[in-house]
Design a protein around this motif. Structure first.
Motif, short mmCIF file in Angstrom:
data_model
loop_
_atom_site.label_atom_id
_atom_site.label_comp_id
_atom_site.label_asym_id
_atom_site.label_seq_id
_atom_site.Cartn_x
_atom_site.Cartn_y
_atom_site.Cartn_z
N ALA A 288 42.64 25.46 -8.18
CA ALA A 288 43.47 24.90 -7.10
C ALA A 288 43.85 26.01 -6.11
CB ALA A 288 44.72 24.23 -7.68
N SER A 289 44.21 27.18 -6.64
CA SER A 289 44.63 28.26 -5.74
C SER A 289 43.45 28.80 -4.93
CB SER A 289 45.30 29.38 -6.54
OG SER A 289 44.32 30.07 -7.27
N LEU A 290 42.23 28.60 -5.43
CA LEU A 290 41.05 29.07 -4.69
C LEU A 290 40.48 27.98 -3.77
CD1 LEU A 290 39.09 30.92 -7.55
CD2 LEU A 290 40.38 31.96 -5.68
N ARG A 311 24.02 26.14 -5.40
CA ARG A 311 22.82 26.85 -5.86
C ARG A 311 22.93 28.33 -5.48
NH1 ARG A 311 18.64 22.69 -3.28
NH2 ARG A 311 20.36 22.70 -1.82
N LYS A 312 23.54 28.55 -4.29
CA LYS A 312 23.75 29.94 -3.84
C LYS A 312 24.79 30.62 -4.74
CE LYS A 312 25.17 31.97 0.26
NZ LYS A 312 26.03 31.56 1.35
N ALA A 352 34.11 36.74 -10.38
CA ALA A 352 32.79 36.55 -9.77
C ALA A 352 32.83 35.44 -8.72
CB ALA A 352 31.77 36.23 -10.85
N LEU A 353 33.61 34.37 -9.01
CA LEU A 353 33.72 33.27 -8.06
C LEU A 353 34.39 33.73 -6.76
CD1 LEU A 353 34.84 30.03 -9.95
CD2 LEU A 353 32.86 30.29 -8.46
N THR A 357 32.66 33.52 -3.14
CA THR A 357 33.10 32.56 -2.13
C THR A 357 33.90 33.22 -1.00
OG1 THR A 357 34.94 32.01 -3.60
CG2 THR A 357 33.08 30.51 -3.61
N GLU A 358 34.10 34.53 -1.08
CA GLU A 358 34.86 35.24 -0.03
C GLU A 358 34.13 35.20 1.31
OE1 GLU A 358 37.57 38.41 -2.43
OE2 GLU A 358 35.73 39.14 -1.52
#
Ligand SMILES: Cc1ncc(COP(=O)(O)O)c(C=O)c1O
Length: 358
Positions: A288-290, A311-312, A352-353, A357-358
């Protein structure tokens, strides 16, 4: 020479094995959050029993899983004649379909569910029809409406894989009242032990009263995915027919011994459930925070949606030694299924996420 329907099947894509990723990418300490295995590893009681059973592996196993069947029948409060074992519950899908096939027969299930229903149905010569999920849940009303005179088997994964949703007792009872008696309704309960909601269906008492079969497995909460053992609970006469279709030595001896021990390891199951409750909460909060959308799960995995093509994200996570499952095989290019790990694994996943996603 090849059958047309086989030519058209897309083979089952398993989660990438850890060793393969380590070999290919030259990584160490890869973690796999892709196949819904037990985060704690196997039960120590099962390991001990396997070690003791090793000396017996020169003998053929007991085809009927004699001791395990006795123990399981007691645990489930069913007759031994209601039980049959398979080389994973996967094999039982195949046995069910082989037992029921006739020309033109149809399988009915959902479009976003365990893909083996489709693959195994096609291989066994069934026409496979699928209806969409509703809010990521099996849509029982739509399934009922899609029944044709040729429908022979319904497959309902409850809880569902990959979405982690479930249909409740009331919904199932109403649904069963509307399904013609000549159709077998198979409830695949691979994750039932994780489904702790009070309204989760208890279908065992319906065996022999309704035309249903229940599939369960030792691969998930019992931590024995590598040994391949699952079982079906069904009406006695159906089990008798399925026994004729089953290969004589389909379940190996170590799997039988380990399953019996794991079944008795109540502390291990309790510990797994406690961990999963705690880690699901942790991941829900963090997702949720991300800004990652997720569906609350009745299982040990979480279905998520991201703003980018997963997929990326899958590739980026893989390069950091974290394996998840992207959902493009269902045409869901922004979705992923992530198995809940230990806190250490989940922290690595989140790191890693965040980087991806940054
Ligand atoms: C819904 C569902 N059914 C069945 C299976 C297969 O279980 P087994 O390892 O017993 O073949 C899985 C495994 O991923 C699953 O998710």
């Amino acid at each position: 020479m090849i059958r047309k329907d086989i030519n058209n099947i897309e083979a089952y894509k398993p989660g990438k094995p850890i060793q393969e990723v380590e070999r290919e990418l030259g990584l160490k300490n890869v973690i796999k959050l892709a196949s819904n295995e037990n985060a704690l590893g196997p039960s120590l009681l099962a390991l001990k029993a396997i070690k003791k059973g090793l000396e017996g592996i020169f003998r053929y196993p007991e085809g009927t899983c004699f001791y395990l069947k006795k123990k399981l029948a007691r645990c489930l409060k069913v007759s031994e004649s209601n039980l049959i074992f398979g080389n994973g519950s996967d094999e039982l899908l195949d046995i069910i379909l082989k037992t029921l096939w006739e020309p033109g027969a149809e399988v009915l299930t959902s479009d976003i569910t365990f893909v083996e229903y489709k693959i195994c149905g096609t291989i066994n010569g069934f026409v496979v029809n699928c209806v969409p999920l509703k809010d990521f849940k099996f849509d029982l009303a739509a399934i009922k409406d899609a029944i044709t005179p040729k429908t022979k088997v319904l497959f309902i994964a409850n809880p569902n894989n990959p979405t982690g949703t479930y249909v409740n007792q009331r919904e199932v009872i109403d649904f069963l009242a509307s399904v013609p008696e000549n159709i077998l309704v198979v409830f695949d309960e691979a994750y039932i032990e994780y489904a702790e909601a009070k309204d989760f269906p208890d279908l065992v008492p319906l065996i022999g009263k309704k035309n249903i079969a229940i599939l369960r497995t030792f691969s998930k909460i019992y931590g024995l995915a590598g040994l391949r053992i699952g079982y079906m609970i069904a009406e006695k006469s159906f089990v008798e027919c399925a026994e004729r279709v089953r290969q004589p030595f389909n379940v190996n001896s170590l799997a039988q011994i380990a399953a019996e021990a794991a079944l008795g390891d109540k502390a291990y199951v309790r510990k797994t459930l406690k961990l999963m409750r705690q880690e699901k909460k942790f991941l829900y909060r963090t997702f949720a925070s991300l800004g990652i959308w997720f569906k609350e799960s009745a299982t040990n995995f979480i279905f998520v949606r991201m703003d980018t093509d997963t997929r990326k994200v899958f590739g980026q996570l893989l390069s950091k030694g974290v394996i998840i499952r992207e959902m493009s095989q269902y045409g869901l290019n922004n979705y992923a299924r992530i198995t809940v790990g230990t806190r250490k694994e989940n922290l690595r996943l989140i790191k890693a996420l965040k980087e991806a996603t940054e």
